[in-house]
Each structure stands twice: as structure tokens, then as C-alpha cells.
Design an enzyme around this catalytic site. Structure first.
Site, PDB file in Angstrom:
ATOM      1  N   HIS A   1       0.842  -1.195   0.000  1.00 47.67           N
ATOM      2  CA  HIS A   1       0.000   0.000   0.000  1.00 47.67           C
ATOM      3  C   HIS A   1       0.877   1.243   0.000  1.00 47.67           C
ATOM      4  O   HIS A   1       1.936   1.266   0.636  1.00 47.67           O
ATOM      5  CB  HIS A   1      -0.921  -0.007   1.232  1.00 47.67           C
ATOM      6  CG  HIS A   1      -1.991   1.043   1.130  1.00 47.67           C
ATOM      7  ND1 HIS A   1      -1.750   2.353   1.432  1.00 47.67           N
ATOM      8  CD2 HIS A   1      -3.274   0.975   0.727  1.00 47.67           C
ATOM      9  CE1 HIS A   1      -2.862   3.057   1.216  1.00 47.67           C
ATOM     10  NE2 HIS A   1      -3.804   2.230   0.796  1.00 47.67           N
TER      11      HIS A   1
ATOM     12  N   GLU B   1      -3.884   1.915  -7.409  1.00 45.94           N
ATOM     13  CA  GLU B   1      -4.304   3.036  -6.562  1.00 45.94           C
ATOM     14  C   GLU B   1      -3.347   4.204  -6.790  1.00 45.94           C
ATOM     15  O   GLU B   1      -2.264   4.247  -6.202  1.00 45.94           O
ATOM     16  CB  GLU B   1      -4.215   2.660  -5.085  1.00 45.94           C
ATOM     17  CG  GLU B   1      -5.078   1.503  -4.674  1.00 45.94           C
ATOM     18  CD  GLU B   1      -5.361   1.550  -3.178  1.00 45.94           C
ATOM     19  OE1 GLU B   1      -6.532   1.711  -2.823  1.00 45.94           O
ATOM     20  OE2 GLU B   1      -4.425   1.472  -2.372  1.00 45.94           O
TER      21      GLU B   1
ATOM     22  N   GLY C   1      -7.411   9.365  -0.722  1.00 46.24           N
ATOM     23  CA  GLY C   1      -7.847  10.286   0.327  1.00 46.24           C
ATOM     24  C   GLY C   1      -7.929  11.746  -0.090  1.00 46.24           C
ATOM     25  O   GLY C   1      -8.133  12.621   0.749  1.00 46.24           O
TER      26      GLY C   1
ATOM     27  N   SER D   1     -10.085   7.365  -3.492  1.00 49.09           N
ATOM     28  CA  SER D   1     -11.258   8.248  -3.465  1.00 49.09           C
ATOM     29  C   SER D   1     -12.512   7.613  -4.080  1.00 49.09           C
ATOM     30  O   SER D   1     -13.283   8.277  -4.771  1.00 49.09           O
ATOM     31  CB  SER D   1     -10.943   9.581  -4.151  1.00 49.09           C
ATOM     32  OG  SER D   1      -9.996  10.302  -3.387  1.00 49.09           O
TER      33      SER D   1
ATOM     34  N   GLY E   1     -11.069   2.963   1.012  1.00 47.60           N
ATOM     35  CA  GLY E   1     -10.510   3.394   2.284  1.00 47.60           C
ATOM     36  C   GLY E   1     -11.545   4.137   3.112  1.00 47.60           C
ATOM     37  O   GLY E   1     -12.491   3.546   3.651  1.00 47.60           O
TER      38      GLY E   1
HETATM   39  P1  PGA Z   1      -9.353   6.171   0.001  1.00 52.78           P
HETATM   40  O1  PGA Z   1      -8.186   5.111   0.224  1.00 52.78           O
HETATM   41  O2  PGA Z   1     -10.551   5.389  -0.485  1.00 52.78           O
HETATM   42  O3  PGA Z   1      -9.575   6.781   1.341  1.00 52.78           O
HETATM   43  O4  PGA Z   1      -8.867   7.150  -1.021  1.00 52.78           O
HETATM   44  C1  PGA Z   1      -8.026   3.985  -0.584  1.00 52.78           C
HETATM   45  C2  PGA Z   1      -6.842   3.180  -0.089  1.00 52.78           C
HETATM   46  O5  PGA Z   1      -5.894   3.789   0.414  1.00 52.78           O
HETATM   47  O6  PGA Z   1      -6.827   1.963  -0.184  1.00 52.78           O
END
Ligand code: PGA
Length: 256
Positions: free
Chosen positions: A98, A172, A178, A215, A236
Site C-alpha cells: 500500500h 491506486e 484520500g 477516493s 478506504g
Molecule cells: P481512500 O483510500 O478510499 O480513502 O482514497 C483507498 C486506499 O488507500 O486503499
């Protein structure tokens, strides 16, 4: 009907007690959605509650993933958790590589490659996260290649050992995690087409699952659903708020 793999990456948003409260409060709904034919739901909670939750949800179709694992199976590795222990406490998968672990914990692509092997040795699915820092396609493919190639090389002879164990590739973009910023559909189409080509080079015998993360929420899900190559989502922040999470699930069920 398309079946989407949904991985709820709860990160460290909820404490141990809050995670148990979250899961038990929404037990019926989670079990219902996990049993829907268009959804396969996996939760990646904070590690200390993994065994409790796996027992509470025993005999349901909900699955469990860890957010990281050691790149060793046993030994003098203070603070680390073996893939073997993850298997024993009820996990079927584990997130590796990650971007937050690459950035804050110095996890390298070589670590990720070793972890992928060990997880497969323990019959756990690796959820291999890769993603570039900036919104530039040329740089993106170079970064993705650097991150993915060591893993593919490490597992390229595993096809006979891992029948029916899916290998997840979660694309990702770090700039999207985020932030609320999301990539254009055409950008995502090209990335997933590239991922498919890279993984196909390993030949038959692998069950690949291509996920998108970054996101994903009740608003952005409509954009991602249009990308045919996306087979699931690593979610997330939005997964730690049940109302939001439920809206995403309903939206996916409507279209699949
Ligand atoms: P997010 O994170 O959905 O908050 O953008 C995704 C992740 O880090 O796996």
C-alpha cells in the site's frame, strides 16, 4: 452478471472497540450484501480484532484481509506478523505494498515480492497495491512497471501451486488516495489495459482480479463503474462510514 470484489480497507480509522461495534451494529446488512450475487466483500480491519470478527461472522460470506504482513514466516522480527498467523486467525487475503506503507514504513517492491510469495505459500491471496505519485501517464507506467515487475517475477512459477487463489492487483494512484481527486476514464482504461497485458505475459493458471482504489465514494463510483476492466474496489475512508459504504454497494448492485 459481473461480480465485484469489494475490499474495505479500514486502515486505522476505527479503534479495536469501534471496529467491533461497527461490524456488529451492521451485522445483518453486511451479511446480506456479502451474500449478494454481484458482490464479494472482504473487510480489512485493524489487526487486533481480526480473530473476533472472523468468529462473529463465521458461516457468512464475508471474508477478511490483513492490511500488511511480515516478509518472513517466523523468527526474530519484533512487531511483525507472519502470513501463517494471518491464515490461522481467519484471513483469506492480505494487502501488500500500500502506498502508505511504501511512504511511511519504507516498504520496497522487493519486500512486496517476498510477501506475495509467502502469502501464496500460505494459500492467502495477495492484494498487491501499485500506484504512481503524479498524474502523468508516461511516468505512471514507468512507476507501475518498477513496482509490479519484481512481484510478477517472484510469483511467475506459482501457477500450479495456487489454483483458485485469486491474485489481486489494486491500482491506486497515490495522488488520488484520500484526496477526492480522480483520474479521467481514458487514463484508467489505458492503465488497466496495460495491467492486463503485463499479467497475461505470465501465462495461464493465474486468477487475476483487477481492482481500483483511490477516493472511491458514493459520488465517484459512477465514473469507475464505466471502466469494464475494473473488477472491484479497494475502498478506504468511505468504508469506515457505513452509510457511505452502503451507498457504494447499492450503486454497484444496480448496474452489475
Ligand atoms: P481512500 O483510500 O478510499 O480513502 O482514497 C483507498 C486506499 O488507500 O486503499
Amino acid at each position: 452478471m459481473k461480480k465485484y470484489s469489494i475490499i474495505a480497507n479500514l486502515k486505522m480509522y476505527l479503534s479495536a472497540d469501534q471496529t467491533v461495534a461497527f461490524a456488529t451494529e451492521h451485522f445483518d446488512a453486511l451479511v446480506k450484501y456479502a451474500g449478494h450475487k454481484s458482490l464479494a466483500i472482504t473487510i480489512a480491519p485493524t489487526l487486533p480484532v481480526m480473530r473476533d470478527l472472523a468468529l462473529i461472522f463465521k458461516d457468512t460470506q464475508l471474508s477478511w484481509a490483513a492490511q500488511d504482513c511480515s516478509n518472513h514466516l517466523a523468527g526474530a522480527f519484533t512487531g511483525q506478523v507472519s502470513p501463517l498467523s494471518l491464515k490461522e486467525i481467519g484471513c483469506s487475503a492480505c494487502i501488500i505494498g500500500h502506498s502508505e506503507r511504501r511512504r511511511f514504513c519504507g516498504e520496497t517492491s522487493e519486500d512486496v515480492a517476498t510477501k506475495a510469495q509467502l502469502l501464496l505459500d500460505c494459500t492467502l491471496s495477495p492484494i498487491i497495491c501499485i500506484g504512481e505519485d503524479h498524474e502523468h501517464m508516461e511516468q505512471a507506467l514507468a512507476t507501475l512497471h518498477e513496482q509490479l515487475n519484481p512481484v510478477l517475477q517472484a510469483i511467475k512459477n506459482y501457477q500450479h501451486k495456487i489454483k483458485n487463489i485469486p491474485v489481486y492487483i489494486a491500482y491506486e494512484p497515490a495522488w488520488s488516495i484520500g484526496t477526492g481527486k480522480i483520474a479521467e476514464g481514458s487514463y484508467l482504461e489505458s492503465i488497466f489495459a496495460w495491467l492486463k497485458k503485463e499479467t497475461q505475459a505470465l501465462g495461464a493458471g493465474f486468477t487475476w482480479r483487477f481492482l481500483y482504489g483511490g477516493s472511491v465514494n458514493a459520488q465517484t463510483i459512477s465514473v469507475f463503474k464505466k471502466i469494464g476492466a475494473i473488477e472491484g474496489f479497494l475502498i478506504g475512508k468511505a468504508s469506515s462510514n457505513f452509510e457511505e459504504f452502503e451507498k457504494i454497494l447499492k450503486s454497484i448492485m444496480l448496474e452489475s
